[in-house]
Design a protein around this motif. Structure first.
Motif, PDB file in Angstrom:
ATOM      1  N   VAL A 190     -21.199  32.175  35.304  1.00  0.00           N
ATOM      2  CA  VAL A 190     -20.720  32.799  34.076  1.00  0.00           C
ATOM      3  C   VAL A 190     -19.570  33.695  34.528  1.00  0.00           C
ATOM      4  O   VAL A 190     -19.787  34.778  35.068  1.00  0.00           O
ATOM      5  CB  VAL A 190     -21.828  33.653  33.407  1.00  0.00           C
ATOM      6  N   ASP A 191     -18.360  33.250  34.373  1.00  0.00           N
ATOM      7  CA  ASP A 191     -17.201  33.929  34.950  1.00  0.00           C
ATOM      8  C   ASP A 191     -16.835  35.172  34.146  1.00  0.00           C
ATOM      9  O   ASP A 191     -16.227  35.093  33.081  1.00  0.00           O
ATOM     10  CB  ASP A 191     -16.018  32.944  35.003  1.00  0.00           C
ATOM     11  N   GLU A 207      -7.863  34.711  27.714  1.00  0.00           N
ATOM     12  CA  GLU A 207      -9.115  34.977  26.991  1.00  0.00           C
ATOM     13  C   GLU A 207      -9.533  36.425  27.170  1.00  0.00           C
ATOM     14  O   GLU A 207      -9.961  37.099  26.232  1.00  0.00           O
ATOM     15  CB  GLU A 207     -10.246  34.074  27.521  1.00  0.00           C
ATOM     16  N   ASN A 211      -5.575  35.962  32.785  1.00  0.00           N
ATOM     17  CA  ASN A 211      -6.501  35.280  31.889  1.00  0.00           C
ATOM     18  C   ASN A 211      -6.291  35.693  30.434  1.00  0.00           C
ATOM     19  O   ASN A 211      -6.555  36.830  30.059  1.00  0.00           O
ATOM     20  CB  ASN A 211      -7.934  35.563  32.334  1.00  0.00           C
ATOM     21  N   SER A 257     -18.938  34.116  25.444  1.00  0.00           N
ATOM     22  CA  SER A 257     -18.837  32.806  24.806  1.00  0.00           C
ATOM     23  C   SER A 257     -20.025  32.567  23.881  1.00  0.00           C
ATOM     24  O   SER A 257     -21.099  33.151  24.083  1.00  0.00           O
ATOM     25  CB  SER A 257     -18.774  31.699  25.858  1.00  0.00           C
ATOM     26  N   GLN A 265     -16.487  34.971  30.067  1.00  0.00           N
ATOM     27  CA  GLN A 265     -17.437  33.928  29.637  1.00  0.00           C
ATOM     28  C   GLN A 265     -18.768  34.476  29.115  1.00  0.00           C
ATOM     29  O   GLN A 265     -19.502  33.759  28.430  1.00  0.00           O
ATOM     30  CB  GLN A 265     -17.696  32.940  30.779  1.00  0.00           C
ATOM     31  N   GLN A 266     -19.065  35.740  29.447  1.00  0.00           N
ATOM     32  CA  GLN A 266     -20.319  36.309  28.944  1.00  0.00           C
ATOM     33  C   GLN A 266     -20.264  36.472  27.430  1.00  0.00           C
ATOM     34  O   GLN A 266     -21.302  36.623  26.778  1.00  0.00           O
ATOM     35  CB  GLN A 266     -20.643  37.650  29.641  1.00  0.00           C
ATOM     36  N   ASP A 308     -22.700  35.728  38.180  1.00  0.00           N
ATOM     37  CA  ASP A 308     -21.342  35.895  38.694  1.00  0.00           C
ATOM     38  C   ASP A 308     -21.482  36.883  39.846  1.00  0.00           C
ATOM     39  O   ASP A 308     -21.931  38.009  39.635  1.00  0.00           O
ATOM     40  CB  ASP A 308     -20.410  36.443  37.608  1.00  0.00           C
TER      41      ASP A 308
END
Lengths: 240, 241
Positions: free
Chosen positions: A31-32, A227, A225, A40, A37-38, A6
């Motif tokens: 990997v946003d 998440e 976001n 996930s 996302q790290q 990223d």
């Protein structure tokens, strides 16, 4: 070869710039970080450390940007000046790459995180005392960069660019978008920055830094976001 | 002229360099820099290293700081056995990966624990707030877990069957909180077994010699004049901001 990156992350930028500038073929796997996302499950299977950058070469998975850079140097037979074979010159590169973790990298990142992540995670503005201390630490590191590592040389090791300059540069760029300009009032560093940009390719350098320089864009993205909202508790450790 | 190594064995990276040089029979002159007495701020040491940290190396005109850079320099110059810093692409990458990761992980957290448990209470005359201590302990445990799960796994040493710079750099950091009375090996049989292997590989006498100061730190602290620690105040304040 895959590189999980990223470009908001300085060590990712160092690896990306090196691979692109030296035309090392790779597949860019995003990997946003501002979407969390790290954390996930999928990424966790690749790297239990849950950080970027990560290299995947066949079945060989490697973390840590300096290890990745040295791996690429060794594997791809790049020009000697990036990581000189000469004993003393190499020692100078190693010395910088070691020192920077807890100094320039740590201090520039802290300023960036306090400006960008703290309000989001803690729900309030950064206490002035904390911010001032972080900026002061960054200043001390920049002083050492100039006085010990650069001195009056064109680049850290001497006449040519090496991994040390690349790794240093991406860190100083980090807080720039948040209004903390490490180059301000430092003509020696500005001249060095221009030399580094020229060696890497100015267009490439600027493109690579686009995301991190767009600080308000980043903050917007994080706020929106859902998440990331859930992951807030994980980020508190940066501020304790 | 022999290589000069500027060291204080209270410092983890100094211990790595010391053990590496001794184990490999590298001739050197031990130049003591007493951190507790602030000798790293003296004019003499300033000429060796403007960063004012130990360890530092002087080889003729060449001065070098940073323990990892120093050990790699010595390994190359004195042609130490390959296993310390393997020439093999992937094995070397694994060593580099650990050496990089450890700075902001175990090194930082082991050091912090040492300061929070021993040095700061001595300086300010009272214990550190529980919340701060708990956070520090959690971070330290997370790093120890990663060392076991990612770096060691089921191997005898970090890279494989033989010791490398990675194990040498790891062990000295993990020993640091011990000096403050925190037994990080307790409840970690895998880590304990690895420590025993490392100690045997290095040589028990050499390992113990290197760790004598740090393991005697609690006793030493009882006798120290708190005003001596004034020197470290700025550093301490940082830990609390």
């Amino acid at each position: 070869m895959e590189l999980y990156l990223d470009l908001v992350s300085p060590p990712c930028r160092a690896v990306y710039l090196f691979a692109e500038a030296l035309k090392i073929p790779f597949e860019f796997k995003l990997v946003d970080l501002s979407a969390g996302q790290q954390y996930s499950e999928e990424f966790g299977k690749l790297s239990v450390v849950k950080k970027v950058p990560v290299l995947k070469d066949g079945s060989f998975v490697l973390t840590e940007s300096t290890a990745i850079l040295e791996y690429l140097v060794q594997k791809c037979s790049v020009a000697d000046h990036w990581f000189p074979a000469d004993l003393q010159q190499r020692a100078r590169v190693n010395e910088y790459l070691s020192w920077q973790h807890l100094n320039l990298r740590s201090h520039c990142s802290k300023v960036f995180l306090l400006r960008t992540l703290y309000p989001f995670v803690m729900g309030s503005e950064v206490p002035k005392e904390k911010m001032d201390a972080a900026v002061e630490d960054m200043k001390q590191s920049l002083n050492l960069l100039e006085e010990k590592f650069l001195q009056n040389k064109p680049f850290i090791v001497g006449n040519k660019i090496s991994l040390a300059d690349l790794v240093a540069m991406v860190e100083i760029m980090q807080p720039l978008g948040t209004g903390v300009d490490g180059f301000q009032g430092r003509p020696k560093l500005m001249a060095w920055r221009d030399r580094v940009k020229k060696e890497l390719g100015e267009k490439l350098f600027d493109k690579t830094h686009e995301a991190v320089l767009n600080s308000s864009g980043l903050q917007q993205k994080m706020q929106n976001n859902s998440e990331l909202q859930k992951l807030k508790p994980l980020f508190i450790k940066y501020f304790r | 002229m022999a290589v000069e190594l500027y060291l204080d064995l209270f410092s983890q990276p100094c211990r790595s360099v010391f053990m590496f040089a001794k184990k490999n029979n590298i001739p050197f002159e031990f130049k003591k820099v007493s951190l507790m007495d602030g000798e790293h701020y003296g004019d003499d040491f300033g000429k060796i290293s403007i960063i004012r940290k130990v360890p530092a190396l002087r080889d003729g005109d060449f001065c070098l700081s940073e323990s990892i850079a120093i050990m790699v320099y010595l390994a190359e110059k004195f042609q130490t056995p390959d296993f310390w810093y393997p020439a093999d692409l992937q094995q070397r990458a694994r060593v580099n990966e650990y050496l990089s990761w450890q700075h902001t992980a175990i090194r930082m957290q082991g050091s912090k624990m040492f300061w929070l448990r021993l040095m700061i209470p001595k300086m300010i005359g009272m214990e550190v707030p529980k919340e701060k201590m708990d956070g520090a302990l959690e971070d330290l445990n997370n790093s120890l877990n990663l060392i076991e799960e990612k770096f060691l796994q089921d191997r005898p040493f970090i890279v494989g069957d033989q010791m490398s710079l990675a194990d040498l750099v790891a062990i000295v950091e993990i020993m640091q909180p011990l000096g403050a009375g925190l037994d990080v090996f307790d409840g970690r049989p895998k880590l304990s077994a690895w420590r025993d292997r490392v100690r045997t590989f290095i040589g028990e006498e050499l390992f113990d010699e290197a760790h004598q100061n740090i393991l005697g730190a609690q006793e030493g602290m009882k006798q120290i004049d708190p005003s001596k620690l004034e020197l470290f105040k700025p550093k301490i304040l940082r830990l609390f901001l």
